[in-house]
Design a protein around this motif. Structure first.
Motif, PDB file in Angstrom:
ATOM      1  N   ALA A  60       0.838  -1.201   0.000  1.00  0.00           N
ATOM      2  CA  ALA A  60       0.000   0.000   0.000  1.00  0.00           C
ATOM      3  C   ALA A  60       0.875   1.255   0.000  1.00  0.00           C
ATOM      4  CB  ALA A  60      -0.941   0.002   1.201  1.00  0.00           C
ATOM      5  N   VAL A  61       1.943   1.243   0.793  1.00  0.00           N
ATOM      6  CA  VAL A  61       2.848   2.398   0.838  1.00  0.00           C
ATOM      7  C   VAL A  61       3.596   2.547  -0.487  1.00  0.00           C
ATOM      8  CG1 VAL A  61       4.880   3.363   1.977  1.00  0.00           C
ATOM      9  CG2 VAL A  61       3.078   2.299   3.351  1.00  0.00           C
ATOM     10  N   VAL A  62       4.012   1.426  -1.049  1.00  0.00           N
ATOM     11  CA  VAL A  62       4.724   1.456  -2.329  1.00  0.00           C
ATOM     12  C   VAL A  62       3.832   2.061  -3.416  1.00  0.00           C
ATOM     13  CG1 VAL A  62       5.577  -0.027  -4.197  1.00  0.00           C
ATOM     14  CG2 VAL A  62       6.352  -0.412  -1.844  1.00  0.00           C
ATOM     15  N   ASP A  63       2.593   1.609  -3.478  1.00  0.00           N
ATOM     16  CA  ASP A  63       1.687   2.047  -4.537  1.00  0.00           C
ATOM     17  C   ASP A  63       1.443   3.551  -4.543  1.00  0.00           C
ATOM     18  OD1 ASP A  63       1.490  -0.563  -5.237  1.00  0.00           O
ATOM     19  OD2 ASP A  63      -0.697  -0.588  -5.394  1.00  0.00           O
ATOM     20  N   ARG A  83     -15.073   3.867  -3.850  1.00  0.00           N
ATOM     21  CA  ARG A  83     -15.186   4.864  -2.778  1.00  0.00           C
ATOM     22  C   ARG A  83     -15.787   4.245  -1.520  1.00  0.00           C
ATOM     23  NH1 ARG A  83     -17.359   8.335  -6.663  1.00  0.00           N
ATOM     24  NH2 ARG A  83     -15.443   9.238  -7.505  1.00  0.00           N
ATOM     25  N   VAL A  84     -16.880   3.513  -1.723  1.00  0.00           N
ATOM     26  CA  VAL A  84     -17.536   2.845  -0.595  1.00  0.00           C
ATOM     27  C   VAL A  84     -16.591   1.808   0.017  1.00  0.00           C
ATOM     28  CG1 VAL A  84     -19.479   1.375   0.080  1.00  0.00           C
ATOM     29  CG2 VAL A  84     -19.818   3.212  -1.596  1.00  0.00           C
ATOM     30  N   ALA A  85     -15.928   1.051  -0.841  1.00  0.00           N
ATOM     31  CA  ALA A  85     -15.010   0.013  -0.359  1.00  0.00           C
ATOM     32  C   ALA A  85     -13.885   0.610   0.481  1.00  0.00           C
ATOM     33  CB  ALA A  85     -14.444  -0.761  -1.543  1.00  0.00           C
ATOM     34  N   ASN A  86     -13.388   1.771   0.095  1.00  0.00           N
ATOM     35  CA  ASN A  86     -12.338   2.439   0.878  1.00  0.00           C
ATOM     36  C   ASN A  86     -12.840   2.822   2.268  1.00  0.00           C
ATOM     37  OD1 ASN A  86      -9.500   3.518  -0.387  1.00  0.00           O
ATOM     38  ND2 ASN A  86     -10.933   2.908  -1.990  1.00  0.00           N
ATOM     39  N   LEU A  87     -14.061   3.313   2.329  1.00  0.00           N
ATOM     40  CA  LEU A  87     -14.626   3.684   3.634  1.00  0.00           C
ATOM     41  C   LEU A  87     -14.804   2.451   4.523  1.00  0.00           C
ATOM     42  CD1 LEU A  87     -17.292   6.312   2.459  1.00  0.00           C
ATOM     43  CD2 LEU A  87     -15.123   6.767   3.655  1.00  0.00           C
ATOM     44  N   GLY A 122     -10.299  -2.149   9.086  1.00  0.00           N
ATOM     45  CA  GLY A 122      -8.841  -2.307   9.167  1.00  0.00           C
ATOM     46  C   GLY A 122      -8.279  -3.085   7.994  1.00  0.00           C
ATOM     47  N   ALA A 123      -8.894  -2.950   6.814  1.00  0.00           N
ATOM     48  CA  ALA A 123      -8.412  -3.649   5.618  1.00  0.00           C
ATOM     49  C   ALA A 123      -7.400  -2.786   4.877  1.00  0.00           C
ATOM     50  CB  ALA A 123      -9.583  -4.005   4.711  1.00  0.00           C
ATOM     51  N   ARG A 124      -6.463  -3.428   4.164  1.00  0.00           N
ATOM     52  CA  ARG A 124      -5.323  -2.721   3.568  1.00  0.00           C
ATOM     53  C   ARG A 124      -5.375  -2.622   2.056  1.00  0.00           C
ATOM     54  NH1 ARG A 124      -2.902  -0.470   8.002  1.00  0.00           N
ATOM     55  NH2 ARG A 124      -2.802  -2.007   9.667  1.00  0.00           N
ATOM     56  N   ALA A 125      -6.372  -3.216   1.440  1.00  0.00           N
ATOM     57  CA  ALA A 125      -6.438  -3.187  -0.026  1.00  0.00           C
ATOM     58  C   ALA A 125      -7.861  -3.493  -0.458  1.00  0.00           C
ATOM     59  CB  ALA A 125      -5.485  -4.214  -0.618  1.00  0.00           C
ATOM     60  N   ASP A 170      -9.100   3.295 -10.823  1.00  0.00           N
ATOM     61  CA  ASP A 170      -8.198   3.213  -9.669  1.00  0.00           C
ATOM     62  C   ASP A 170      -7.969   4.556  -8.991  1.00  0.00           C
ATOM     63  OD1 ASP A 170      -7.980   0.578 -10.205  1.00  0.00           O
ATOM     64  OD2 ASP A 170      -5.799   0.510 -10.113  1.00  0.00           O
ATOM     65  N   ARG A 171      -8.103   5.638  -9.737  1.00  0.00           N
ATOM     66  CA  ARG A 171      -7.868   6.951  -9.141  1.00  0.00           C
ATOM     67  C   ARG A 171      -8.893   7.283  -8.062  1.00  0.00           C
ATOM     68  NH1 ARG A 171      -4.139   9.992 -12.060  1.00  0.00           N
ATOM     69  NH2 ARG A 171      -4.356  11.500 -10.363  1.00  0.00           N
ATOM     70  N   ALA A 172      -9.997   6.551  -8.021  1.00  0.00           N
ATOM     71  CA  ALA A 172     -11.002   6.792  -6.978  1.00  0.00           C
ATOM     72  C   ALA A 172     -10.661   6.061  -5.684  1.00  0.00           C
ATOM     73  CB  ALA A 172     -12.383   6.355  -7.467  1.00  0.00           C
ATOM     74  N   SER A 173      -9.575   5.303  -5.690  1.00  0.00           N
ATOM     75  CA  SER A 173      -9.212   4.519  -4.504  1.00  0.00           C
ATOM     76  C   SER A 173      -7.899   5.000  -3.904  1.00  0.00           C
ATOM     77  CB  SER A 173      -9.089   3.043  -4.875  1.00  0.00           C
ATOM     78  OG  SER A 173      -8.713   2.285  -3.743  1.00  0.00           O
ATOM     79  N   GLU A 174      -7.912   5.159  -2.588  1.00  0.00           N
ATOM     80  CA  GLU A 174      -6.668   5.514  -1.928  1.00  0.00           C
ATOM     81  C   GLU A 174      -5.863   4.245  -1.664  1.00  0.00           C
ATOM     82  OE1 GLU A 174      -5.833   7.730   2.204  1.00  0.00           O
ATOM     83  OE2 GLU A 174      -7.235   8.764   0.866  1.00  0.00           O
ATOM     84  N   LEU A 175      -6.550   3.174  -1.358  1.00  0.00           N
ATOM     85  CA  LEU A 175      -5.899   1.884  -1.121  1.00  0.00           C
ATOM     86  C   LEU A 175      -5.526   1.231  -2.453  1.00  0.00           C
ATOM     87  CD1 LEU A 175      -8.224   0.452   1.663  1.00  0.00           C
ATOM     88  CD2 LEU A 175      -5.844   1.181   1.930  1.00  0.00           C
TER      89      LEU A 175
END
Lengths: 419, 419
Positions: free
Chosen positions: A336-339, B304-308, B314-317, B339-344
């Motif tokens: 995640a940090v790498v990406d 977006r929802v998945a990121n929230l 506590g999920a990382r991806a 993918d640009r809509a996801s921070e993870l």
């Protein structure tokens, strides 16, 4: 520990391969069938719309031509109703090329007979071919497939021609588990006879899916990842990060050799290995930054360079050979940090593969030997952190001019590109 | 067009499965071996450091216990030198559980004999077992493996015990391609006899790799992607986007059923399906935005929802079942915009798989039937764009309050969660 187990896994794979070869040879009939062409089966494109399918088929035919031309094979190519036929006298060489073409499912060398609509002619030829490779000690099956509107069914072919073969050879029919199988495929006024089928890689024709760059170390993981993207139609631009003085010629050679094996899968698609300097960045990170951050810092730097090169090359994604938890730095947290250092999506085709599966694929690709050569490794964290934090990494990166370093590395110098 | 071909592919897979079952039954010896325990082989953890390996092994044993307990099986579990043994009388049920445990390579029901250091006792038992399933018409092989410091080698076992079996059964020895094989594994003062080996999924023990969320529609692609992440040790939180009124109960049921098949692989790992509303977002997009952007808009909203939800869990991806160019919206270009809509990071385990490979995996998982049920699909672009531009999408998204919609959808309401 890690090395030992990998060696064991490698040995196991090699032994399995030897076994397979033995079996194949044992099964390979000593036959005198006079093959005159190759029947080529292709797959998934049927799923697409007409326009897309036609574009894909054109590309597929182009890739086949390019591969055969490169090997200086003389051939005539024609396509009919979901099949491709390659007429040639260089059967073996042609099979060698076709089994390396993405988008093909399988190929069979065939002997062709013009039959009009005569069942008799099929039986006659079946008998002649049967005599060349079926003995009275074998069990056998004759399997027929018919397309078009002949005045007989495939069941009739099997009964008639199968009977003739049985009479001629005195072999026993076994439809479930025969020692030998003779196949007949009838289309329009021709019958094609074959006894072998060579698997092709499947996937989509190379060059139909746009470009991606890949972090290409020459490892089995990188080779497998690159091949899988190619299989799905992508044009791949491999980037090799030269880490001298930390690494030496052995590392560079490994990358070059593995790249050459990938090229054998690239018919119709010009591929070149992009070499970029990474030693200076490694030097700065090892001098200026905390040791436990080195792995993630180095990987982020590679992504930065890859993004710049992607822009030059018109590539839409960065591919890596990352494999979840293969080593301590490939954790969910660290990935995640790498990406976050990449603007483009990061694709990881072997993310969920087991090591043994990757080694098996490397064997299939032909990259196993070159990719498992021991090389001098680039420096790594002595103690790697399974969960590095983004803010810590960004703080470390402020000690080094990572942006400038990336721009220098990505500079397009013609001498850095080999084709 | 697409549907037809998929059906054909499905039929093919189903036929292959039937074939495999037939072969298995034909091969399954009608034997009266009195199995008393199960020998369990596990794999890749040997690659890890001692600390990590011990943690993984503990987890593995915990998962096995949890699976056996859930099935109310009575057993005794012990581990020695890279093997696990499960003593039980419920052999079949135990095999059923073990073949669903990630991290295991294979299992064999065994008959155990305490041998001291006596080669004679091994030969005696081999003869007795040989008589129960090898006939004079079979060819056979006896294969031995020895760990520890007995006063005989595995070759000596093969010669001595193999000879006894041959004398007793009058069967011919064939080491290359035997009809029947009797295996003996000797460790310390015991010999374990077995004739069958059941494949397990490999990978890493479930629960050793942290959490990920997955966009879970209940399709074969989503099922395969989720299973692959689980295989590599990740705890998976599937998110189902409920799209009523566009979809109906058939769609919801498919997701619920496929989720249930995944649960059979989740021993030791609590899994629940998270249902979130997506109909309102779809309504806004179809009303307010350009039709050709719908596919990408909808997917970005899901991310977006998945990121929230990932933050809550506590999920990382975020994981998706995306497959390169399976349909017109799954292009490199569109995935980059999505993918640009996801921070993870967004992981796509089946990105480079062919449809047939995915269907085959769905079969293996047991999700094929449930996942290929026809459902009422959510609305899609009538004309999908292979290369949507980020700025166009962002402009469309300003017409709708995407952030607020996402927050509403991700609201943790206890009645939305089923376990």
């Amino acid at each position: 520990m890690a090395k030992k187990t990998t060696k064991r896994a490698q040995k196991k794979v090699a032994a399995k391969k030897a076994d397979a070869t033995k079996r194949e040879q044992a099964a390979a009939p000593k036959t005198k069938i006079r093959y005159d062409r190759i029947l080529v089966r292709y797959g998934e494109m049927a799923l697409k719309s007409d326009v897309v399918r036609r574009r894909m088929e054109d590309r597929l035919l182009g890739n086949i031509r390019s591969g055969l031309d490169k090997m200086q094979i003389k051939y005539v190519l024609h396509k009919e109703m979901g099949r491709i036929f390659v007429e040639t006298r260089q059967i073996e060489e042609t099979v060698g090329v076709l089994t390396h073409i993405f988008g093909l499912v399988s190929v069979s060398p065939v002997q062709t007979r013009v039959i009009g609509s005569s069942l008799e002619k099929i039986a006659e030829t079946a008998e002649r071919i049967g005599r060349t490779f079926i003995t009275s000690k074998d069990t056998f099956a004759l399997r027929a497939r018919r397309t078009g509107n002949e005045n007989f069914t495939s069941k009739m072919i099997e009964r008639e021609a199968g009977g003739r073969v049985q009479d001629a050879t005195q072999a026993r029919v076994d439809l479930d588990n025969p020692d030998k199988t003779l196949y007949v495929e009838v289309r329009q006024n021709k019958a094609y006879f074959y006894i072998e089928e060579h698997a092709c890689p499947g996937g989509l024709p190379l060059g139909t899916q746009g470009r991606v760059v890949i972090l290409f170390s020459g490892s089995v993981d990188a080779a497998a990842a690159a091949w899988l993207m190619m299989k799905r139609g992508c044009t791949v631009v491999p980037i090799y990060f030269e880490s001298s003085p930390y690494t030496d010629a052995s590392t560079d050679e490994r990358a070059a050799r593995v790249f050459e094996t990938l090229r054998e899968w690239s018919h119709g698609n010009k591929m070149s290995l992009r070499r970029v300097p990474h030693g200076k960045a490694l030097f700065m990170f090892t001098e200026e930054c905390r040791d436990e951050h080195l792995d993630v810092l180095s990987k982020r730097q590679m992504l930065r360079v890859a993004n710049l090169i992607a822009k030059q090359e018109g590539a839409r994604a960065v591919v890596t050979g990352d494999n979840l938890n293969q080593n301590a730095s490939q954790t969910l947290e660290n990935m995640a940090v790498v990406d976050r250092a990449s603007e483009l999506p990061v694709f990881r085709p072997v993310l969920t593969w087991d090591k043994e599966e990757i080694l098996k694929l490397a064997q299939r690709i032909g990259a196993f030997e070159a990719a498992t050569k021991e090389v001098k490794p680039a420096p790594r964290s002595r103690r790697s952190f399974p969960a590095v934090r983004l803010e810590d990494i960004e703080r470390e990166e402020q000690k080094v001019d990572v942006k400038k370093l990336a721009e220098e590395a990505a500079e397009p110098v013609s001498s850095k590109t080999s084709s």
